[in-house]
Write an enzyme that holds these catalytic residues in place. Structure first.
Site, mmCIF file in Angstrom:
data_model
loop_
_atom_site.group_PDB
_atom_site.id
_atom_site.type_symbol
_atom_site.label_atom_id
_atom_site.label_comp_id
_atom_site.label_asym_id
_atom_site.label_seq_id
_atom_site.Cartn_x
_atom_site.Cartn_y
_atom_site.Cartn_z
ATOM 1 C CD GLU A 1 1.565 1.252 6.414
ATOM 2 O OE1 GLU A 1 1.122 1.305 5.254
ATOM 3 O OE2 GLU A 1 1.323 0.316 7.186
ATOM 4 C CG ASP A 2 -1.544 1.796 2.935
ATOM 5 O OD1 ASP A 2 -1.158 1.680 4.117
ATOM 6 O OD2 ASP A 2 -2.091 0.860 2.321
ATOM 7 C CE LYS B 1 -9.780 3.445 7.289
ATOM 8 N NZ LYS B 1 -10.639 2.315 6.885
ATOM 9 C CG ASP C 1 -5.655 -3.973 -1.492
ATOM 10 O OD1 ASP C 1 -5.179 -3.474 -0.450
ATOM 11 O OD2 ASP C 1 -6.075 -5.152 -1.543
ATOM 12 C CB THR D 1 0.610 -2.300 10.658
ATOM 13 O OG1 THR D 1 -0.535 -3.113 10.461
ATOM 14 C CG2 THR D 1 1.707 -2.698 9.700
ATOM 15 C CG LEU D 2 2.281 2.751 10.981
ATOM 16 C CD1 LEU D 2 1.722 4.152 10.886
ATOM 17 C CD2 LEU D 2 3.732 2.743 10.504
ATOM 18 N N GLY E 1 0.779 -1.234 0.000
ATOM 19 C CA GLY E 1 0.000 0.000 0.000
ATOM 20 C C GLY E 1 0.812 1.286 0.000
ATOM 21 N N GLY F 1 -3.628 0.946 14.045
ATOM 22 C CA GLY F 1 -2.324 1.381 14.549
ATOM 23 C C GLY F 1 -1.415 0.217 14.906
ATOM 24 C CG ASP G 1 -7.925 0.651 10.054
ATOM 25 O OD1 ASP G 1 -8.779 1.505 10.321
ATOM 26 O OD2 ASP G 1 -8.206 -0.530 9.775
ATOM 27 C CG PHE H 1 -12.613 -0.508 2.745
ATOM 28 C CD1 PHE H 1 -11.814 -1.113 3.699
ATOM 29 C CD2 PHE H 1 -12.330 -0.720 1.402
ATOM 30 C CE1 PHE H 1 -10.751 -1.928 3.330
ATOM 31 C CE2 PHE H 1 -11.273 -1.539 1.014
ATOM 32 C CZ PHE H 1 -10.481 -2.144 1.988
ATOM 33 N NE ARG I 1 -2.187 -3.547 -3.895
ATOM 34 C CZ ARG I 1 -2.278 -3.630 -2.561
ATOM 35 N NH1 ARG I 1 -2.163 -2.542 -1.830
ATOM 36 N NH2 ARG I 1 -2.463 -4.794 -1.971
HETATM 37 P P1 IMP Z 1 -3.526 -1.238 11.046
HETATM 38 O O1 IMP Z 1 -3.263 0.227 11.290
HETATM 39 O O2 IMP Z 1 -2.503 -2.143 11.664
HETATM 40 O O3 IMP Z 1 -4.930 -1.632 11.425
HETATM 41 O O4 IMP Z 1 -3.427 -1.618 9.532
HETATM 42 C C1 IMP Z 1 -3.414 -0.738 8.518
HETATM 43 C C2 IMP Z 1 -3.408 -1.532 7.223
HETATM 44 O O5 IMP Z 1 -4.712 -2.053 6.945
HETATM 45 C C3 IMP Z 1 -3.062 -0.601 6.111
HETATM 46 O O6 IMP Z 1 -1.688 -0.573 5.851
HETATM 47 C C4 IMP Z 1 -3.873 -1.149 4.958
HETATM 48 O O7 IMP Z 1 -3.125 -2.127 4.274
HETATM 49 C C5 IMP Z 1 -5.075 -1.797 5.611
HETATM 50 N N1 IMP Z 1 -6.250 -0.870 5.577
HETATM 51 C C6 IMP Z 1 -6.807 -0.233 6.618
HETATM 52 N N2 IMP Z 1 -7.852 0.536 6.241
HETATM 53 C C7 IMP Z 1 -7.964 0.382 4.910
HETATM 54 C C8 IMP Z 1 -8.863 0.928 3.916
HETATM 55 O O8 IMP Z 1 -9.766 1.745 4.174
HETATM 56 N N3 IMP Z 1 -8.639 0.524 2.625
HETATM 57 C C9 IMP Z 1 -7.659 -0.346 2.273
HETATM 58 N N4 IMP Z 1 -6.788 -0.868 3.166
HETATM 59 C C10 IMP Z 1 -6.945 -0.528 4.482
HETATM 60 MG MG MG Z 2 -0.406 -1.179 4.466
#
Ligand code: IMP
Ligand code: MG
Length: 176
Positions: A97-98, A129, A157, A105-106, A42, A103, A101, A150, A163
């Site tokens: 990062e893209d 978000k 994606d 992963t980061l 992403g 948090g 969400d 979303f 993408r």
């Molecule tokens: P999180 O912050 O660990 O929950 O994960 C974030 C990851 O979830 C992002 O890097 C995206 O790959 C995926 N993601 C979260 N929200 C969206 C969305 O609205 N559209 C597409 N991918 C999303």
């Molecule tokens: Mg991602």
């Protein structure tokens, strides 16, 4: 079900915002060389478009992560599918990062990167978000704060599609 994509943030708005972020990055890193670290897949479009706006020396590196299935998601653990191929010790690092969400992963990646002792470490995300946050993580550059919807495009994606859109759009699911 058919998907309809509604524009949320236009290509022009994204470009203008990345221009501002690039200026700020140049200040914050004192014009020194920066290693852009992309979180695949992403982050790739934002990384490339930001890189093209930076006038300081830039290197690029890539990593790929996946979250564990829902059962273990609450542990906040992620799996490293591909790690960086060069050491970042002593380097200026900007993780791109893209979207942030939950948090999870980061926050995991941040801890992993800081453990490797970079000279400076900052995080840039195109989208944030905040309504969905489970784990707090400090982010240095946020392109746009968006409501809980979303979204696709600009690297993001739905089932690996969209993408390549040059804007960020909301996905609406409609009966065929
Ligand atoms: P999180 O912050 O660990 O929950 O994960 C974030 C990851 O979830 C992002 O890097 C995206 O790959 C995926 N993601 C979260 N929200 C969206 C969305 O609205 N559209 C597409 N991918 C999303
Ligand atoms: Mg991602």
């Amino acid at each position: 079900m058919k998907e309809r994509i509604e524009v949320m943030i236009s290509a022009e708005e994204i470009s203008a915002r990345l221009e501002e972020i690039a200026k700020q990055v140049e200040k914050d890193f004192n014009g020194e060389q920066v290693e852009l670290v992309c979180v695949l897949k992403g982050g790739v479009v934002t990384l490339v478009e930001l890189a093209k706006k930076l006038t300081l020396p830039v290197t690029m590196n890539f990593m790929d992560v996946s979250s564990y299935g829902d059962a273990t998601e609450s542990s906040g653990r992620i799996k490293i599918l591909r790690d960086l191929d060069e050491d970042i010790t002593g380097k200026n690092v900007l993780l791109v990062e893209d979207i942030i969400d939950s948090g999870r992963t980061l926050s995991h990646l941040r801890a992993l990167m800081l453990h490797r002792n970079p000279k400076r470490f900052k995080i840039c995300t195109l989208l944030d978000k905040p309504d969905r946050r489970v784990t707090e993580v400090p982010v240095d550059y946020v392109g746009f704060t968006i409501p809980d919807a979303f979204v696709v495009g600009y690297g993001l994606d739905y089932a690996q599609k969209y993408r390549n859109l040059n804007f960020v759009g909301v996905v609406h699911f409609e009966e065929e």
